[in-house]
Design a protein around this motif. Structure first.
Motif, PDB file in Angstrom:
ATOM      1  N   PHE A 148     -40.972 -38.121 -39.287  1.00  0.00           N
ATOM      2  CA  PHE A 148     -41.618 -38.534 -38.043  1.00  0.00           C
ATOM      3  C   PHE A 148     -40.658 -38.378 -36.874  1.00  0.00           C
ATOM      4  O   PHE A 148     -39.502 -38.801 -36.934  1.00  0.00           O
ATOM      5  N   LYS A 149     -41.151 -37.762 -35.804  1.00  0.00           N
ATOM      6  CA  LYS A 149     -40.379 -37.545 -34.596  1.00  0.00           C
ATOM      7  C   LYS A 149     -40.996 -38.345 -33.448  1.00  0.00           C
ATOM      8  O   LYS A 149     -42.216 -38.462 -33.348  1.00  0.00           O
ATOM      9  N   SER A 150     -40.139 -38.858 -32.586  1.00  0.00           N
ATOM     10  CA  SER A 150     -40.611 -39.710 -31.486  1.00  0.00           C
ATOM     11  C   SER A 150     -41.154 -38.897 -30.314  1.00  0.00           C
ATOM     12  O   SER A 150     -40.608 -37.853 -29.959  1.00  0.00           O
ATOM     13  N   PHE A 151     -42.218 -39.419 -29.724  1.00  0.00           N
ATOM     14  CA  PHE A 151     -42.810 -38.849 -28.508  1.00  0.00           C
ATOM     15  C   PHE A 151     -43.436 -40.000 -27.740  1.00  0.00           C
ATOM     16  O   PHE A 151     -44.203 -40.777 -28.307  1.00  0.00           O
TER      17      PHE A 151
ATOM     18  N   GLU B 291     -29.130 -49.015 -29.272  1.00  0.00           N
ATOM     19  CA  GLU B 291     -29.042 -48.127 -30.427  1.00  0.00           C
ATOM     20  C   GLU B 291     -30.342 -47.355 -30.645  1.00  0.00           C
ATOM     21  O   GLU B 291     -31.430 -47.902 -30.476  1.00  0.00           O
ATOM     22  N   TYR B 292     -30.190 -46.091 -31.024  1.00  0.00           N
ATOM     23  CA  TYR B 292     -31.275 -45.163 -31.350  1.00  0.00           C
ATOM     24  C   TYR B 292     -32.085 -44.711 -30.133  1.00  0.00           C
ATOM     25  O   TYR B 292     -33.021 -43.928 -30.274  1.00  0.00           O
ATOM     26  N   GLU B 293     -31.706 -45.175 -28.948  1.00  0.00           N
ATOM     27  CA  GLU B 293     -32.405 -44.687 -27.756  1.00  0.00           C
ATOM     28  C   GLU B 293     -32.140 -43.200 -27.558  1.00  0.00           C
ATOM     29  O   GLU B 293     -33.052 -42.437 -27.195  1.00  0.00           O
ATOM     30  N   GLU B 294     -30.906 -42.766 -27.821  1.00  0.00           N
ATOM     31  CA  GLU B 294     -30.578 -41.347 -27.686  1.00  0.00           C
ATOM     32  C   GLU B 294     -31.382 -40.506 -28.666  1.00  0.00           C
ATOM     33  O   GLU B 294     -31.795 -39.390 -28.348  1.00  0.00           O
ATOM     34  N   GLN B 295     -31.611 -41.038 -29.863  1.00  0.00           N
ATOM     35  CA  GLN B 295     -32.395 -40.298 -30.854  1.00  0.00           C
ATOM     36  C   GLN B 295     -33.846 -40.130 -30.404  1.00  0.00           C
ATOM     37  O   GLN B 295     -34.454 -39.083 -30.632  1.00  0.00           O
ATOM     38  N   VAL B 296     -34.400 -41.162 -29.792  1.00  0.00           N
ATOM     39  CA  VAL B 296     -35.772 -41.083 -29.292  1.00  0.00           C
ATOM     40  C   VAL B 296     -35.864 -40.018 -28.208  1.00  0.00           C
ATOM     41  O   VAL B 296     -36.753 -39.158 -28.225  1.00  0.00           O
ATOM     42  N   ILE B 297     -34.929 -40.063 -27.272  1.00  0.00           N
ATOM     43  CA  ILE B 297     -34.912 -39.069 -26.191  1.00  0.00           C
ATOM     44  C   ILE B 297     -34.662 -37.672 -26.758  1.00  0.00           C
ATOM     45  O   ILE B 297     -35.266 -36.688 -26.326  1.00  0.00           O
ATOM     46  N   GLY B 298     -33.779 -37.604 -27.756  1.00  0.00           N
ATOM     47  CA  GLY B 298     -33.480 -36.316 -28.383  1.00  0.00           C
ATOM     48  C   GLY B 298     -34.694 -35.708 -29.058  1.00  0.00           C
ATOM     49  O   GLY B 298     -34.929 -34.493 -28.983  1.00  0.00           O
ATOM     50  N   ASP B 299     -35.474 -36.546 -29.742  1.00  0.00           N
ATOM     51  CA  ASP B 299     -36.703 -36.058 -30.385  1.00  0.00           C
ATOM     52  C   ASP B 299     -37.653 -35.471 -29.353  1.00  0.00           C
ATOM     53  O   ASP B 299     -38.270 -34.419 -29.574  1.00  0.00           O
ATOM     54  N   GLN B 300     -37.779 -36.151 -28.229  1.00  0.00           N
ATOM     55  CA  GLN B 300     -38.709 -35.684 -27.198  1.00  0.00           C
ATOM     56  C   GLN B 300     -38.242 -34.360 -26.604  1.00  0.00           C
ATOM     57  O   GLN B 300     -39.045 -33.468 -26.340  1.00  0.00           O
ATOM     58  N   GLN B 301     -36.931 -34.215 -26.412  1.00  0.00           N
ATOM     59  CA  GLN B 301     -36.399 -32.969 -25.876  1.00  0.00           C
ATOM     60  C   GLN B 301     -36.559 -31.835 -26.889  1.00  0.00           C
ATOM     61  O   GLN B 301     -36.921 -30.711 -26.533  1.00  0.00           O
ATOM     62  N   GLU B 302     -36.296 -32.151 -28.143  1.00  0.00           N
ATOM     63  CA  GLU B 302     -36.470 -31.163 -29.206  1.00  0.00           C
ATOM     64  C   GLU B 302     -37.920 -30.704 -29.262  1.00  0.00           C
ATOM     65  O   GLU B 302     -38.205 -29.510 -29.410  1.00  0.00           O
TER      66      GLU B 302
ATOM     67  N   MET C  44     -41.016 -28.131 -48.830  1.00  0.00           N
ATOM     68  CA  MET C  44     -41.578 -27.889 -47.512  1.00  0.00           C
ATOM     69  C   MET C  44     -41.309 -29.098 -46.618  1.00  0.00           C
ATOM     70  O   MET C  44     -41.457 -30.234 -47.044  1.00  0.00           O
ATOM     71  N   LYS C  45     -40.917 -28.826 -45.386  1.00  0.00           N
ATOM     72  CA  LYS C  45     -40.638 -29.897 -44.452  1.00  0.00           C
ATOM     73  C   LYS C  45     -41.697 -29.931 -43.364  1.00  0.00           C
ATOM     74  O   LYS C  45     -41.959 -28.921 -42.710  1.00  0.00           O
ATOM     75  N   VAL C  46     -42.314 -31.090 -43.193  1.00  0.00           N
ATOM     76  CA  VAL C  46     -43.336 -31.268 -42.160  1.00  0.00           C
ATOM     77  C   VAL C  46     -42.835 -32.324 -41.178  1.00  0.00           C
ATOM     78  O   VAL C  46     -42.605 -33.470 -41.557  1.00  0.00           O
ATOM     79  N   GLU C  47     -42.650 -31.903 -39.925  1.00  0.00           N
ATOM     80  CA  GLU C  47     -42.203 -32.818 -38.880  1.00  0.00           C
ATOM     81  C   GLU C  47     -43.400 -33.165 -38.000  1.00  0.00           C
ATOM     82  O   GLU C  47     -44.153 -32.288 -37.590  1.00  0.00           O
ATOM     83  N   VAL C  48     -43.538 -34.454 -37.716  1.00  0.00           N
ATOM     84  CA  VAL C  48     -44.699 -34.921 -36.962  1.00  0.00           C
ATOM     85  C   VAL C  48     -44.244 -35.622 -35.686  1.00  0.00           C
ATOM     86  O   VAL C  48     -43.602 -36.673 -35.756  1.00  0.00           O
ATOM     87  N   TRP C  49     -44.557 -35.022 -34.543  1.00  0.00           N
ATOM     88  CA  TRP C  49     -44.305 -35.679 -33.265  1.00  0.00           C
ATOM     89  C   TRP C  49     -45.515 -36.544 -32.931  1.00  0.00           C
ATOM     90  O   TRP C  49     -46.656 -36.072 -32.934  1.00  0.00           O
ATOM     91  N   SER C  50     -45.270 -37.830 -32.671  1.00  0.00           N
ATOM     92  CA  SER C  50     -46.376 -38.745 -32.399  1.00  0.00           C
ATOM     93  C   SER C  50     -45.883 -39.940 -31.600  1.00  0.00           C
ATOM     94  O   SER C  50     -44.682 -40.206 -31.529  1.00  0.00           O
ATOM     95  N   ASP C  51     -46.833 -40.657 -31.004  1.00  0.00           N
ATOM     96  CA  ASP C  51     -46.521 -41.887 -30.289  1.00  0.00           C
ATOM     97  C   ASP C  51     -47.308 -43.024 -30.919  1.00  0.00           C
ATOM     98  O   ASP C  51     -48.462 -42.847 -31.327  1.00  0.00           O
ATOM     99  N   ILE C  52     -46.690 -44.178 -30.991  1.00  0.00           N
ATOM    100  CA  ILE C  52     -47.317 -45.341 -31.613  1.00  0.00           C
ATOM    101  C   ILE C  52     -48.531 -45.799 -30.827  1.00  0.00           C
ATOM    102  O   ILE C  52     -49.444 -46.419 -31.364  1.00  0.00           O
ATOM    103  N   ALA C  53     -48.597 -45.470 -29.526  1.00  0.00           N
ATOM    104  CA  ALA C  53     -49.730 -45.869 -28.692  1.00  0.00           C
ATOM    105  C   ALA C  53     -50.763 -44.756 -28.537  1.00  0.00           C
ATOM    106  O   ALA C  53     -51.649 -44.851 -27.687  1.00  0.00           O
ATOM    107  N   CYS C  54     -50.682 -43.735 -29.371  1.00  0.00           N
ATOM    108  CA  CYS C  54     -51.625 -42.608 -29.305  1.00  0.00           C
ATOM    109  C   CYS C  54     -52.695 -42.774 -30.381  1.00  0.00           C
ATOM    110  O   CYS C  54     -52.389 -42.673 -31.572  1.00  0.00           O
TER     111      CYS C  54
END
Length: 234
Positions: free
Chosen positions: A38-41, A160-171, A1-11
């Motif tokens: 973990f997914k970025s938001f 580096e990895y800025e596109e991945q952060v933005i991509g997570d948020q769009q996803e 089972m795959k669990v994806e978690v969108w979260s922010d470090i300041a939340c």
């Protein structure tokens, strides 16, 4: 089972929700077969790296309330964190833009340290009042979980990895993520917010049962006359 978690470090509720989910996972019989991602938001992608006010003052300005009222709100959140074993210090939290912290999280994922890095970042922000937007601090935190501090500093010096952060948020936006934490289970169900442990456990069990239907049949009614290899019951 795959669990994806969108979260922010300041939340603040993201850390609380993470801990509640982990407590539910400990009770889940198939926890070893759960992949946690973990997914970025970013709650505020335009937040500055440096603030000239405390979190209490920022919330007071944001919501048009007194600093005392804002402090009361933070104390309530801290009380909820305490219930799951977290020691929040929101009065001294160092607010910042979380983009670079998320970039470090993505870098850590390439080294197999995503879960350790996310836990360290959340703890640093909410319990230790560390500046998680500062590159030296981020490199030091990364070193604590076994990553190379110099490599992290070099990575942070670029984009580096800025596109991945933005991509997570769009996803996440495409999936309907408007607030965090947001838990997605097998891209089939979602749990929004820092729900009770029972809610997370119920979601895990439901998805598991639906994805792994039992093959043994439920027998209806009492046993009737029947034969086995050994004997026949009358």
């Amino acid at each position: 089972m795959k669990v994806e978690v969108w979260s922010d470090i300041a939340c603040p509720f993201c850390y609380i929700g993470k801990r509640k989910f982990e407590q539910a996972l400990e009770q889940f019989p198939h926890k070893d077969q759960v992949e946690l991602v973990f997914k970025s938001f970013q709650l505020d992608p335009n937040a500055p790296k440096q603030y000239d006010e405390s979190m209490d003052e920022m919330l007071a300005h944001k919501y048009g309330i007194s600093v005392e009222q804002a402090r009361g709100m933070n104390e309530q959140v801290s009380a909820q964190a305490h219930e799951v074993g977290l020691d929040y210090h929101l009065d001294t939290a160092v607010m910042t833009n979380t983009l670079d912290a998320h970039r470090v999280s993505h870098y850590a994922d390439t080294k197999g340290k995503s879960k350790e890095m996310m836990e360290r970042l959340l703890s640093a922000y909410f319990t230790e009042s560390k500046h998680v937007g500062d590159h030296d601090v981020l490199a030091s935190l990364a070193a604590e979980v076994g990553l190379d501090a110099d490599e992290v500093k070099q990575m942070l010096a670029g984009d580096e990895y800025e596109e991945q952060v933005i991509g997570d948020q769009q996803e996440g936006a495409n999936l309907g993520v408007q607030a965090v934490p947001f838990f997605v289970l097998n891209r089939k169900y979602a749990v929004r917010g820092a729900q009770p442990v029972e809610a997370f456990l119920g979601a895990l069990n439901q998805v598991w049962e639906e994805e792994n239907p039992k093959t043994k049949l439920d027998v209806l009614g009492p046993d009737g006359a029947a034969c086995t290899d050994d004997s026949c019951s009358l």
